[in-house]
Design an enzyme around this catalytic site. Structure first.
Site, short mmCIF file in Angstrom:
data_model
loop_
_atom_site.label_atom_id
_atom_site.label_comp_id
_atom_site.label_asym_id
_atom_site.label_seq_id
_atom_site.Cartn_x
_atom_site.Cartn_y
_atom_site.Cartn_z
N ASP A 129 0.83 -1.21 0.00
CA ASP A 129 0.00 0.00 0.00
C ASP A 129 0.87 1.26 0.00
O ASP A 129 0.63 2.19 0.78
CB ASP A 129 -0.95 0.00 1.20
N LYS A 131 1.98 4.77 -1.11
CA LYS A 131 1.34 5.96 -1.67
C LYS A 131 1.84 7.17 -0.89
O LYS A 131 2.42 7.01 0.20
CB LYS A 131 -0.18 5.85 -1.58
N ASN A 134 1.33 7.43 2.87
CA ASN A 134 2.05 6.50 3.74
C ASN A 134 3.56 6.74 3.72
O ASN A 134 4.33 5.89 4.18
CB ASN A 134 1.75 5.05 3.34
N ASP A 154 2.77 2.67 7.89
CA ASP A 154 1.53 1.89 7.75
C ASP A 154 1.78 0.52 7.11
O ASP A 154 1.64 0.33 5.90
CB ASP A 154 0.47 2.65 6.95
N THR A 173 -4.49 0.81 -2.66
CA THR A 173 -5.26 2.01 -2.97
C THR A 173 -5.41 2.10 -4.48
O THR A 173 -4.42 1.99 -5.22
CB THR A 173 -4.54 3.26 -2.41
#
Length: 273
Positions: A129, A131, A134, A154, A173
């Protein structure tokens, strides 16, 4: 926990957790403590096994560009995670404030994130994840070296991939997810692997340089079709301010990171080199 830390102000709140600033009584080190209320209905509904997996994963991580889990306490109905204190906000916020990054700054951020991800992959860990939200900065003080020190955060979706436990879950995401997460046929029958993180960093690099994502649609079906096809471009005038030398470098790099076939995509270590 209170025997070891002075608990300070609240940094943030979630549905079943609160994050407090704290200071170790003996070393003076400032940390963030995430206090998870196990009696909260939100936590009861949450997959507690996922939290155990996240803690187990974070215990394995020790890299300057990753948020580190220092200790875990369980007391008075709370699970307390002692983490690195970061106060500089998200990469996402700095992109919004600047509009886009300079070539030099984008290269520095990408290098630091890629070094962290290469480390994770060497440990058998896939983040899943990545992005701008994060990727967190250590400090907001421009006079401090920590102002440019970024950390991957995260690890809630992070997993340790192995032949015995292939990753096939659709997660992440939407704008940053790799094609093979959306289309299992690309990696059948083995499931996807660490290459999905490189794709996500490629998306982040693209955004840093021009200020908007390579794949975008308000319709999720259309967005996912763009991603599966690798349907993106470098439109004028948004890419015109980049120097010709940097443009040749970054265009080539982004294209080799945003390759639909994961077997043809660069690894994190190859991008660093």
């Amino acid at each position: 926990m209170h025997d070891f830390y002075h608990i300070g102000s609240t940094l943030g709140k979630g549905s079943f957790a609160v994050v407090k600033e704290a200071q170790h009584k003996h070393t003076g080190v400032r940390v963030a403590i995430k206090m998870i209320d196990r009696s909260n209905p939100g936590f009861v509904a949450f997959d507690a096994d996922a939290l155990r997996k996240e803690i187990a994963t974070m215990h394995r991580i020790n890299h300057r560009n990753c948020i580190r889990l220092h200790e875990v306490f369980e007391e008075q109905g709370y699970i307390c995670l002692v983490l690195d204190l970061v106060t500089g906000g998200e990469l996402f916020d700095r992109i919004i404030a600047r509009g886009h990054y300079s070539e030099k700054d984008a290269a520095e951020v990408s290098r630091d994130v890629l070094q962290a991800v290469a480390y994770l992959h060497a440990q058998g860990i896939v983040h899943r994840d990545l992005k701008p939200e994060n990727l967190l900065y250590m400090s907001n003080d421009e006079s401090m070296p920590e102002y440019k020190h970024i950390k991957v955060a995260d690890f809630g979706l992070a997993r340790c991939g192995s032949p015995d436990s292939p990753m096939r879950t659709m997660c992440g995401t939407p704008g940053y997810v790799a094609p093979e997460v959306l289309d299992p046929r690309l990696t059948a029958p083995h499931g996807y692997g660490p290459q999905i993180d490189v794709w996500s960093i490629g998306v982040v690099l693209y955004i840093m340089l021009c200020g908007f994502p390579p794949f975008y649609s308000e319709n999720t079906v259309t967005l996912f079709r763009q991603i599966r096809r690798g349907d993106y471009s470098f439109p004028s005038p948004y890419w015109d301010n980049i120097s010709d030398l940097a443009k040749a470098h970054f265009f080539d790099l982004v294209r080799r990171m945003l390759v639909v076939d994961p077997k043809q995509r660069l690894t994190a270590q190859q991008v660093i080199r």
